[in-house]
Design a protein around this motif. Structure first.
Motif, PDB file in Angstrom:
ATOM      1  N   GLU A  26      13.530  14.103  -6.381  1.00  0.00           N
ATOM      2  CA  GLU A  26      13.747  13.263  -7.566  1.00  0.00           C
ATOM      3  C   GLU A  26      12.522  12.403  -7.862  1.00  0.00           C
ATOM      4  N   LEU A  27      11.969  11.827  -6.779  1.00  0.00           N
ATOM      5  CA  LEU A  27      10.761  11.004  -6.942  1.00  0.00           C
ATOM      6  C   LEU A  27       9.650  11.821  -7.588  1.00  0.00           C
ATOM      7  N   GLU A  28       9.509  13.065  -7.099  1.00  0.00           N
ATOM      8  CA  GLU A  28       8.450  13.929  -7.602  1.00  0.00           C
ATOM      9  C   GLU A  28       8.633  14.215  -9.098  1.00  0.00           C
ATOM     10  N   GLN A  29       9.867  14.516  -9.483  1.00  0.00           N
ATOM     11  CA  GLN A  29      10.157  14.775 -10.893  1.00  0.00           C
ATOM     12  C   GLN A  29       9.877  13.533 -11.738  1.00  0.00           C
ATOM     13  N   ASP A  30      10.381  12.392 -11.243  1.00  0.00           N
ATOM     14  CA  ASP A  30      10.206  11.139 -11.984  1.00  0.00           C
ATOM     15  C   ASP A  30       8.727  10.763 -12.097  1.00  0.00           C
ATOM     16  N   LEU A  31       7.994  11.052 -11.020  1.00  0.00           N
ATOM     17  CA  LEU A  31       6.578  10.702 -10.978  1.00  0.00           C
ATOM     18  C   LEU A  31       5.795  11.475 -12.045  1.00  0.00           C
ATOM     19  N   ARG A  32       6.191  12.739 -12.229  1.00  0.00           N
ATOM     20  CA  ARG A  32       5.502  13.548 -13.238  1.00  0.00           C
ATOM     21  C   ARG A  32       5.648  12.952 -14.630  1.00  0.00           C
ATOM     22  N   ALA A  33       6.824  12.353 -14.878  1.00  0.00           N
ATOM     23  CA  ALA A  33       7.078  11.788 -16.201  1.00  0.00           C
ATOM     24  C   ALA A  33       6.500  10.379 -16.347  1.00  0.00           C
ATOM     25  N   ALA A  34       6.266   9.727 -15.209  1.00  0.00           N
ATOM     26  CA  ALA A  34       5.945   8.293 -15.218  1.00  0.00           C
ATOM     27  C   ALA A  34       4.668   7.955 -15.996  1.00  0.00           C
ATOM     28  N   LEU A  35       3.677   8.829 -15.863  1.00  0.00           N
ATOM     29  CA  LEU A  35       2.403   8.557 -16.516  1.00  0.00           C
ATOM     30  C   LEU A  35       2.585   8.602 -18.038  1.00  0.00           C
ATOM     31  N   ARG A  36       3.278   9.661 -18.462  1.00  0.00           N
ATOM     32  CA  ARG A  36       3.558   9.856 -19.882  1.00  0.00           C
ATOM     33  C   ARG A  36       4.383   8.687 -20.436  1.00  0.00           C
ATOM     34  N   LEU A  37       5.304   8.165 -19.616  1.00  0.00           N
ATOM     35  CA  LEU A  37       6.205   7.107 -20.073  1.00  0.00           C
ATOM     36  C   LEU A  37       5.599   5.709 -19.905  1.00  0.00           C
ATOM     37  N   GLY A  38       4.391   5.664 -19.391  1.00  0.00           N
ATOM     38  CA  GLY A  38       3.733   4.366 -19.243  1.00  0.00           C
ATOM     39  C   GLY A  38       4.397   3.463 -18.223  1.00  0.00           C
ATOM     40  N   GLN A  39       4.882   4.052 -17.116  1.00  0.00           N
ATOM     41  CA  GLN A  39       5.594   3.239 -16.116  1.00  0.00           C
ATOM     42  C   GLN A  39       4.688   2.679 -15.022  1.00  0.00           C
ATOM     43  N   PHE A  40       3.414   3.041 -15.041  1.00  0.00           N
ATOM     44  CA  PHE A  40       2.519   2.477 -14.029  1.00  0.00           C
ATOM     45  C   PHE A  40       1.948   1.146 -14.503  1.00  0.00           C
ATOM     46  N   GLU A  41       1.766   0.262 -13.547  1.00  0.00           N
ATOM     47  CA  GLU A  41       1.194  -1.058 -13.850  1.00  0.00           C
ATOM     48  C   GLU A  41       0.026  -1.301 -12.917  1.00  0.00           C
ATOM     49  N   LEU A  42      -1.001  -1.947 -13.445  1.00  0.00           N
ATOM     50  CA  LEU A  42      -2.120  -2.278 -12.577  1.00  0.00           C
ATOM     51  C   LEU A  42      -1.994  -3.723 -12.128  1.00  0.00           C
ATOM     52  N   TRP A  43      -1.965  -3.905 -10.824  1.00  0.00           N
ATOM     53  CA  TRP A  43      -1.932  -5.228 -10.222  1.00  0.00           C
ATOM     54  C   TRP A  43      -3.265  -5.438  -9.510  1.00  0.00           C
ATOM     55  N   VAL A  44      -3.552  -6.681  -9.191  1.00  0.00           N
ATOM     56  CA  VAL A  44      -4.779  -6.948  -8.439  1.00  0.00           C
ATOM     57  C   VAL A  44      -4.524  -7.986  -7.363  1.00  0.00           C
ATOM     58  N   GLN A  45      -5.332  -7.898  -6.318  1.00  0.00           N
ATOM     59  CA  GLN A  45      -5.339  -8.940  -5.294  1.00  0.00           C
ATOM     60  C   GLN A  45      -6.768  -9.451  -5.166  1.00  0.00           C
ATOM     61  N   ALA A  46      -6.922 -10.760  -5.350  1.00  0.00           N
ATOM     62  CA  ALA A  46      -8.262 -11.342  -5.342  1.00  0.00           C
ATOM     63  C   ALA A  46      -8.888 -11.309  -3.949  1.00  0.00           C
ATOM     64  N   GLN A  47     -10.214 -11.265  -3.932  1.00  0.00           N
ATOM     65  CA  GLN A  47     -10.986 -11.322  -2.683  1.00  0.00           C
ATOM     66  C   GLN A  47     -11.835 -12.583  -2.704  1.00  0.00           C
ATOM     67  N   PHE A  48     -12.038 -13.148  -1.530  1.00  0.00           N
ATOM     68  CA  PHE A  48     -12.746 -14.419  -1.436  1.00  0.00           C
ATOM     69  C   PHE A  48     -13.877 -14.331  -0.433  1.00  0.00           C
ATOM     70  N   GLU A  49     -14.987 -14.997  -0.813  1.00  0.00           N
ATOM     71  CA  GLU A  49     -16.172 -14.999   0.033  1.00  0.00           C
ATOM     72  C   GLU A  49     -16.190 -16.302   0.817  1.00  0.00           C
ATOM     73  N   GLY A  50     -16.543 -16.239   2.086  1.00  0.00           N
ATOM     74  CA  GLY A  50     -16.643 -17.451   2.890  1.00  0.00           C
ATOM     75  C   GLY A  50     -15.361 -18.252   2.862  1.00  0.00           C
ATOM     76  N   GLY A  51     -15.435 -19.473   2.362  1.00  0.00           N
ATOM     77  CA  GLY A  51     -14.266 -20.339   2.329  1.00  0.00           C
ATOM     78  C   GLY A  51     -13.280 -19.953   1.259  1.00  0.00           C
ATOM     79  N   ALA A  52     -13.560 -20.323   0.001  1.00  0.00           N
ATOM     80  CA  ALA A  52     -12.559 -20.106  -1.042  1.00  0.00           C
ATOM     81  C   ALA A  52     -13.143 -19.601  -2.354  1.00  0.00           C
ATOM     82  N   LYS A  53     -14.374 -19.065  -2.306  1.00  0.00           N
ATOM     83  CA  LYS A  53     -15.000 -18.633  -3.549  1.00  0.00           C
ATOM     84  C   LYS A  53     -14.546 -17.210  -3.904  1.00  0.00           C
ATOM     85  N   MET A  54     -13.851 -17.091  -5.025  1.00  0.00           N
ATOM     86  CA  MET A  54     -13.382 -15.766  -5.438  1.00  0.00           C
ATOM     87  C   MET A  54     -14.569 -14.923  -5.899  1.00  0.00           C
ATOM     88  N   ASN A  55     -14.685 -13.712  -5.360  1.00  0.00           N
ATOM     89  CA  ASN A  55     -15.803 -12.866  -5.808  1.00  0.00           C
ATOM     90  C   ASN A  55     -15.338 -11.568  -6.458  1.00  0.00           C
TER      91      ASN A  55
END
Ligand code: C2E
Ligand code: MG
Ligand code: MG
Ligand code: MG
Length: 274
Positions: A26-55
């Motif tokens: 079922e996952l495989e079938q749903d996955l094939r349709a997911a791209l077409r249906l716009g079900q993917f979302e892009l998330w991000v996780q920030a990275q930090f240099e040294g103490g707290a500087k986001m890079n």
């Protein structure tokens, strides 16, 4: 009695197998349709240099399934790899990340974005052409883009992989070796690749500083990275003690729930732009 129990166990096992195969199908079938249906979302996780500087930030894909809710990439990326869907999905992730890089550039923010690339995607015959096209169309500065590969890409066709990496690196793209220490790469191989960065896998970070063996391993990985003139990013940093230990050991950048929880990329961009 033992026999009946054995039969029951087999029946139970078969039922469980069937359920998981069905789930998987079922996952495989749903996955094939997911791209077409716009079900993917892009998330991000920030990275930090040294103490707290986001890079910068790492792009992490999510699947918003209409029934199952938010599905973890750990669950669907392996299926996407087997079915080949990782190729169009990976291109979508790369395009979205490059559009974000372009938006950041436009606002004068020099942050980097890292994108995970599967072995199957990287070895696709026209991968380089895809990357070039996405860079051109988005107007992203290639030097703001980091591609994260895992050691699994190095298992076969080392020369092909190294050649592609050199070609992309010549455009300005950085390469990071993800989940470092969990695979098979030899130091001789690492030396021959145009890498900019090693990421220490979360499994090594989890029990530092308390576990002396993991502490020693982490120190060893950092020493190797420095020897090869590579930046080091630790993933899965959850406590101040972990970060403190890693910093003292010479690790330059950090990623983890302590510093930032993954969030949708648009929310992150809004925060960055203030
Ligand atoms: P990864 O590249 O090693 O990404 C880091 C994973 O660790 C992410 O899981 C992130 O949410 C999680 N993480 C970060 N900080 C912490 C922490 O402090 N504690 C804990 N417990 N976990 C933390 P996520 O987002 O579930 O992604 C899992 C894996 O799926 C990624 O591992 C990556 O291998 C793969 N993946 C995600 N997005 C993509 C993609 O666009 N393409 C490909 N090919 N693979 C992807
Ligand atoms: Mg990664
Ligand atoms: Mg990783
Ligand atoms: Mg990892």
């Amino acid at each position: 009695r033992a026999k009946a129990e054995g039969r029951n166990r087999v029946a139970f096992f078969e039922a469980a197998m069937q359920a998981s195969l069905l789930h998987r199908y079922e996952l495989e079938q749903d996955l094939r349709a997911a791209l077409r249906l716009g079900q993917f979302e892009l998330w991000v996780q920030a990275q930090f240099e040294g103490g707290a500087k986001m890079n910068g930030a790492e792009a992490l894909v999510r699947w918003r399934h209409p029934v199952r809710g938010l599905v973890s990439p750990a669950e669907f990326i392996p299926i996407a790899e087997e079915t080949g869907l990782i190729v169009p999905l990976g291109a979508w992730v790369l395009r979205s990340a490059c559009e974000a890089i372009r938006a950041l550039q436009g606002a004068g923010r020099s942050l980097r974005i890292s994108v995970n690339v599967s072995a199957r995607q990287f070895l696709e015959h026209d991968f380089i052409a895809q990357v070039r096209e996405i860079l051109e169309q988005s107007g992203a500065d290639p030097s703001r883009l980091t591609l994260e590969l895992t050691e699994s890409v190095l298992i076969d066709s080392f020369d092909v992989v190294a050649g592609r990496m050199r070609e992309l690196h010549a455009l300005g793209i950085r390469f990071s070796l993800d989940d470092f220490g969990t695979g098979y790469s030899s130091l001789a191989y690492l030396k021959r690749l145009p890498l900019s960065e090693l990421k220490i896998d979360r499994s090594f970070v989890r029990d530092v500083p308390a576990d002396p063996e993991d502490a020693a391993l982490v120190e060893g990985i950092i020493a190797v990275a420095h020897l090869l003139h590579l930046d080091v990013v630790a993933e899965g940093v959850e406590t101040p003690e972990q970060q403190q230990f890693l910093r003292a050991a010479g690790c330059g950048s950090f990623q983890g729930f302590l510093l930032h929880r993954p969030q949708p990329i648009d929310d992150w961009l809004k925060d960055v732009f203030g």
